[in-house]
Design an enzyme around this catalytic site. Structure first.
Site, PDB file in Angstrom:
ATOM      1  N   ARG A  37      11.902  54.937 143.423  1.00 44.09           N
ATOM      2  CA  ARG A  37      12.603  56.219 143.314  1.00 44.09           C
ATOM      3  C   ARG A  37      12.143  57.221 144.371  1.00 44.09           C
ATOM      4  O   ARG A  37      12.873  58.156 144.700  1.00 44.09           O
ATOM      5  CB  ARG A  37      12.409  56.830 141.912  1.00 44.09           C
ATOM      6  CG  ARG A  37      13.011  56.003 140.784  1.00 44.09           C
ATOM      7  CD  ARG A  37      14.508  55.769 140.959  1.00 44.09           C
ATOM      8  NE  ARG A  37      15.111  55.147 139.806  1.00 44.09           N
ATOM      9  CZ  ARG A  37      15.181  53.831 139.587  1.00 44.09           C
ATOM     10  NH1 ARG A  37      14.677  52.992 140.488  1.00 44.09           N
ATOM     11  NH2 ARG A  37      15.750  53.350 138.504  1.00 44.09           N
ATOM     12  N   CYS A  47     -14.469  86.580 158.776  1.00 42.91           N
ATOM     13  CA  CYS A  47     -14.806  85.702 157.634  1.00 42.91           C
ATOM     14  C   CYS A  47     -16.124  84.988 157.917  1.00 42.91           C
ATOM     15  O   CYS A  47     -16.319  84.414 158.988  1.00 42.91           O
ATOM     16  CB  CYS A  47     -13.695  84.684 157.421  1.00 42.91           C
ATOM     17  SG  CYS A  47     -14.042  83.468 156.112  1.00 42.91           S
ATOM     18  N   ASN A  67     -14.288  77.908 138.444  1.00 38.34           N
ATOM     19  CA  ASN A  67     -15.297  78.929 138.701  1.00 38.34           C
ATOM     20  C   ASN A  67     -15.412  79.185 140.192  1.00 38.34           C
ATOM     21  O   ASN A  67     -15.207  78.289 141.021  1.00 38.34           O
ATOM     22  CB  ASN A  67     -16.649  78.512 138.106  1.00 38.34           C
ATOM     23  CG  ASN A  67     -17.204  77.264 138.762  1.00 38.34           C
ATOM     24  OD1 ASN A  67     -17.891  77.344 139.774  1.00 38.34           O
ATOM     25  ND2 ASN A  67     -16.901  76.095 138.205  1.00 38.34           N
ATOM     26  N   CYS A  78     -11.174  83.795 153.312  1.00 39.73           N
ATOM     27  CA  CYS A  78     -10.404  84.891 153.916  1.00 39.73           C
ATOM     28  C   CYS A  78      -9.611  85.630 152.837  1.00 39.73           C
ATOM     29  O   CYS A  78      -9.418  86.848 152.910  1.00 39.73           O
ATOM     30  CB  CYS A  78      -9.428  84.349 154.963  1.00 39.73           C
ATOM     31  SG  CYS A  78     -10.196  83.627 156.422  1.00 39.73           S
ATOM     32  N   LYS A 121     -15.467  63.298 130.985  1.00 37.21           N
ATOM     33  CA  LYS A 121     -14.077  63.496 131.391  1.00 37.21           C
ATOM     34  C   LYS A 121     -13.651  62.487 132.455  1.00 37.21           C
ATOM     35  O   LYS A 121     -12.537  61.956 132.403  1.00 37.21           O
ATOM     36  CB  LYS A 121     -13.861  64.919 131.907  1.00 37.21           C
ATOM     37  CG  LYS A 121     -13.761  65.960 130.819  1.00 37.21           C
ATOM     38  CD  LYS A 121     -13.372  67.318 131.399  1.00 37.21           C
ATOM     39  CE  LYS A 121     -13.184  68.347 130.290  1.00 37.21           C
ATOM     40  NZ  LYS A 121     -12.806  69.677 130.830  1.00 37.21           N
ATOM     41  N   CYS A 128      -8.928  80.483 155.575  1.00 33.07           N
ATOM     42  CA  CYS A 128      -9.542  79.622 154.571  1.00 33.07           C
ATOM     43  C   CYS A 128      -9.579  80.405 153.252  1.00 33.07           C
ATOM     44  O   CYS A 128      -9.171  81.571 153.190  1.00 33.07           O
ATOM     45  CB  CYS A 128     -10.954  79.202 154.995  1.00 33.07           C
ATOM     46  SG  CYS A 128     -12.231  80.484 154.848  1.00 33.07           S
ATOM     47  N   CYS A 132     -15.077  80.876 158.125  1.00 34.53           N
ATOM     48  CA  CYS A 132     -14.256  80.315 159.208  1.00 34.53           C
ATOM     49  C   CYS A 132     -14.056  81.252 160.392  1.00 34.53           C
ATOM     50  O   CYS A 132     -13.479  80.865 161.399  1.00 34.53           O
ATOM     51  CB  CYS A 132     -12.889  79.894 158.674  1.00 34.53           C
ATOM     52  SG  CYS A 132     -11.778  81.284 158.300  1.00 34.53           S
ATOM     53  N   ARG A 153      -4.346  71.655 126.495  1.00 37.61           N
ATOM     54  CA  ARG A 153      -3.743  71.740 127.824  1.00 37.61           C
ATOM     55  C   ARG A 153      -4.150  70.615 128.778  1.00 37.61           C
ATOM     56  O   ARG A 153      -3.496  70.417 129.796  1.00 37.61           O
ATOM     57  CB  ARG A 153      -4.109  73.083 128.473  1.00 37.61           C
ATOM     58  CG  ARG A 153      -5.588  73.244 128.742  1.00 37.61           C
ATOM     59  CD  ARG A 153      -6.011  74.669 128.988  1.00 37.61           C
ATOM     60  NE  ARG A 153      -7.457  74.777 129.217  1.00 37.61           N
ATOM     61  CZ  ARG A 153      -8.369  74.726 128.247  1.00 37.61           C
ATOM     62  NH1 ARG A 153      -7.998  74.564 126.991  1.00 37.61           N
ATOM     63  NH2 ARG A 153      -9.659  74.837 128.536  1.00 37.61           N
ATOM     64  N   CYS A 164     -10.792  81.113 130.687  1.00 35.84           N
ATOM     65  CA  CYS A 164      -9.751  80.804 129.713  1.00 35.84           C
ATOM     66  C   CYS A 164     -10.254  81.010 128.291  1.00 35.84           C
ATOM     67  O   CYS A 164      -9.493  81.369 127.397  1.00 35.84           O
ATOM     68  CB  CYS A 164      -9.279  79.356 129.895  1.00 35.84           C
ATOM     69  SG  CYS A 164      -8.367  79.073 131.425  1.00 35.84           S
TER      70      CYS A 164
END
Length: 240
Positions: free
Chosen positions: A9, A234, A122, A166, A81, A163, A237, A68, A178
């Site tokens: 597909r 920055c 985090n 920035c 996990k 990045c 970067c 979730r 959450c």
């Protein structure tokens, strides 16, 4: 390439074809954080036929995750996990090689990846991952969701541009979680799906989503797309 029918597909899409599918099979994606965002992203990447998935997470499945984090089941409670995720991904597509990491040596893991998905929750991890991606010149797909709000951004210094630092300088601000603010499951799922989409597009060379921040208000169903400019000052970067 084996098992044409499995991917037929998407192979029929002229932008992908047999060559694009082979490219995905030859690619490695690193998913950092296999929670609400990462579990959905990993499922779609495995389904699409990514050849190798590296999953990084040190947490165990908790009852509060199941609202979730759709990669897990009731009988996974208490399990690692990444171990539970590998089992589910293998059940979906046994052709995908799944590697697990429980350390924070991001430079080593990122060096092995063609694209990095930051699905963490985090800022310290996000800043560390961004710095490692900048150093290795690897594309980064960053996602976040809380309450009814989601956001997505792609950073690719191979093409120039900003990045993550920035956009969000590391100023040590406190971050809502959450647990404190809440989040609706499909909001996380939507952003995780879009992270997988952005990663596949990067691997296939389709479009250019880099240097834009996309934010979504699920209550109003409104999207905003904002251009991100590189910060010459920055600390990650910018030109020193």
């Amino acid at each position: 390439m084996s098992n044409f029918a499995r991917y037929s597909r998407q192979i029929v899409l002229r932008e992908i074809g047999v060559n694009g599918q082979q490219l995905l099979q030859d690619s490695t994606a690193l998913v950092i954080g296999v929670g609400g965002l990462g579990s959905v992203a990993a499922l779609y990447l495995a389904g699409a036929g990514i050849g190798r998935l590296i999953l990084a997470d040190r947490d165990r499945v908790d009852l509060t995750n199941l609202q979730r984090q759709i990669l897990y089941r009731q009988n996974d409670l208490g399990r690692s996990k990444t171990e539970a995720a590998r089992e589910q991904l293998a059940a979906l597509n046994p052709q995908v090689e799944v590697e697990l990491r429980d350390d924070t040596n991001w430079s080593e893991a990122i060096a092995q990846a063609d694209v990095v998905l930051d699905c963490s929750d985090n800022f310290p991890t996000r800043f560390a991952v961004n710095a490692a991606c900048v150093a290795a010149r690897k594309p980064l797909v960053s996602g976040a969701a809380i309450r009814f709000e989601g956001q997505l951004a792609v950073f690719d210094l191979r093409r120039g541009g900003p990045c993550y630092a920035c956009l969000y300088p590391d100023a040590g601000e406190a971050q809502e979680t959450c647990e404190e603010a809440g989040v609706l499951g499909p909001v996380v799922g939507t952003i995780g799906s879009l992270q997988a989409l952005a990663a596949l597009k990067l691997l296939l060379g389709l479009g250019d989503d880099a240097a834009h921040l996309m934010t979504w208000d699920a209550l109003s169903m409104r999207w905003r797309r904002l251009k991100i400019s590189a910060d010459t000052q920055c600390v990650v970067c910018g030109k020193k």
